[in-house]
Design a protein around this motif. Structure first.
Motif, PDB file in Angstrom:
ATOM      1  N   UNK A 263       0.850  -1.173   0.000  1.00 42.73           N
ATOM      2  CA  UNK A 263       0.000   0.000   0.000  1.00 42.73           C
ATOM      3  C   UNK A 263       0.892   1.230   0.000  1.00 42.73           C
ATOM      4  N   UNK A 264       0.624   2.110  -0.931  1.00 39.93           N
ATOM      5  CA  UNK A 264       1.436   3.310  -1.064  1.00 39.93           C
ATOM      6  C   UNK A 264       0.515   4.529  -1.080  1.00 39.93           C
ATOM      7  N   UNK A 265       0.791   5.495  -0.224  1.00 40.48           N
ATOM      8  CA  UNK A 265      -0.040   6.688  -0.172  1.00 40.48           C
ATOM      9  C   UNK A 265       0.368   7.651  -1.285  1.00 40.48           C
ATOM     10  N   UNK A 266      -0.613   8.392  -1.832  1.00 43.99           N
ATOM     11  CA  UNK A 266      -0.282   9.337  -2.902  1.00 43.99           C
ATOM     12  C   UNK A 266       0.642  10.432  -2.382  1.00 43.99           C
ATOM     13  N   UNK A 267       1.654  10.733  -3.171  1.00 44.11           N
ATOM     14  CA  UNK A 267       2.625  11.724  -2.727  1.00 44.11           C
ATOM     15  C   UNK A 267       2.676  12.943  -3.627  1.00 44.11           C
ATOM     16  N   UNK A 268       2.296  12.813  -4.873  1.00 48.07           N
ATOM     17  CA  UNK A 268       2.372  13.973  -5.748  1.00 48.07           C
ATOM     18  C   UNK A 268       1.161  14.871  -5.517  1.00 48.07           C
ATOM     19  N   UNK A 269       1.333  16.140  -5.841  1.00 42.07           N
ATOM     20  CA  UNK A 269       0.248  17.099  -5.644  1.00 42.07           C
ATOM     21  C   UNK A 269      -0.948  16.765  -6.529  1.00 42.07           C
ATOM     22  N   UNK A 270      -0.679  16.272  -7.726  1.00 42.50           N
ATOM     23  CA  UNK A 270      -1.769  15.933  -8.637  1.00 42.50           C
ATOM     24  C   UNK A 270      -2.638  14.811  -8.070  1.00 42.50           C
ATOM     25  N   UNK A 271      -2.008  13.775  -7.562  1.00 39.73           N
ATOM     26  CA  UNK A 271      -2.766  12.666  -6.981  1.00 39.73           C
ATOM     27  C   UNK A 271      -3.550  13.110  -5.754  1.00 39.73           C
ATOM     28  N   UNK A 272      -2.961  13.943  -4.927  1.00 37.38           N
ATOM     29  CA  UNK A 272      -3.659  14.427  -3.739  1.00 37.38           C
ATOM     30  C   UNK A 272      -4.860  15.296  -4.103  1.00 37.38           C
TER      31      UNK A 272
ATOM     32  N   UNK B  55      -9.482   3.473  -4.036  1.00 42.92           N
ATOM     33  CA  UNK B  55      -8.704   2.260  -3.794  1.00 42.92           C
ATOM     34  C   UNK B  55      -7.552   2.094  -4.768  1.00 42.92           C
ATOM     35  N   UNK B  56      -7.761   2.495  -6.017  1.00 42.55           N
ATOM     36  CA  UNK B  56      -6.674   2.359  -6.990  1.00 42.55           C
ATOM     37  C   UNK B  56      -5.596   3.414  -6.802  1.00 42.55           C
ATOM     38  N   UNK B  57      -5.919   4.496  -6.121  1.00 38.76           N
ATOM     39  CA  UNK B  57      -4.885   5.504  -5.821  1.00 38.76           C
ATOM     40  C   UNK B  57      -3.849   4.893  -4.872  1.00 38.76           C
ATOM     41  N   UNK B  58      -4.299   4.026  -3.970  1.00 36.82           N
ATOM     42  CA  UNK B  58      -3.403   3.434  -2.984  1.00 36.82           C
ATOM     43  C   UNK B  58      -2.539   2.316  -3.560  1.00 36.82           C
TER      44      UNK B  58
END
Length: 101
Positions: free
Chosen positions: A1-10, A58-61
């Motif tokens: 599981x990876x949290x979104x880090x880029x500004x676009x994803x957030x 869910x797919x963002x993670x």
């Protein structure tokens, strides 16, 4: 599981989360209108929009596993926005109709 880090994803995740909140409010308004007037009120579109929004979140993670994840993300966000728009317009139209007795 990876949290979104880029500004676009957030920002996109925040947009989808906000739209899901609006869909919950619109679903509650639709349920209240249906219960009070026994009229037609859309439910399925709101629920489908919430489901597609949850799939997108869910797919963002999930870390990028290839083209399949991108296709699922794109389909989920487009479906979420289209279902939400059509359901809100349908609710507006059904609430604007005058009841005749």
């Amino acid at each position: 599981m990876e949290f979104p880090t880029t500004a676009e994803e957030l920002l996109i995740a925040g947009y989808v989360f906000f739209c899901m909140g609006l869909n919950v409010i619109a679903l509650l308004i639709s349920a209240f209108f249906h219960r009070k007037t026994k009229g037609n009120a859309p439910f399925l579109g709101f629920l489908l929009s919430l489901l597609l929004g949850a799939i997108f979140m869910g797919t963002i993670l999930v870390p990028d596993a290839g083209a399949y994840v991108g296709i699922v993300r794109t389909t989920a966000i487009l479906g979420c926005s289209m279902c939400s728009t059509l359901s809100i317009v349908g609710l507006f139209v059904s609430m604007r109709k005058r009841r005749t007795r």
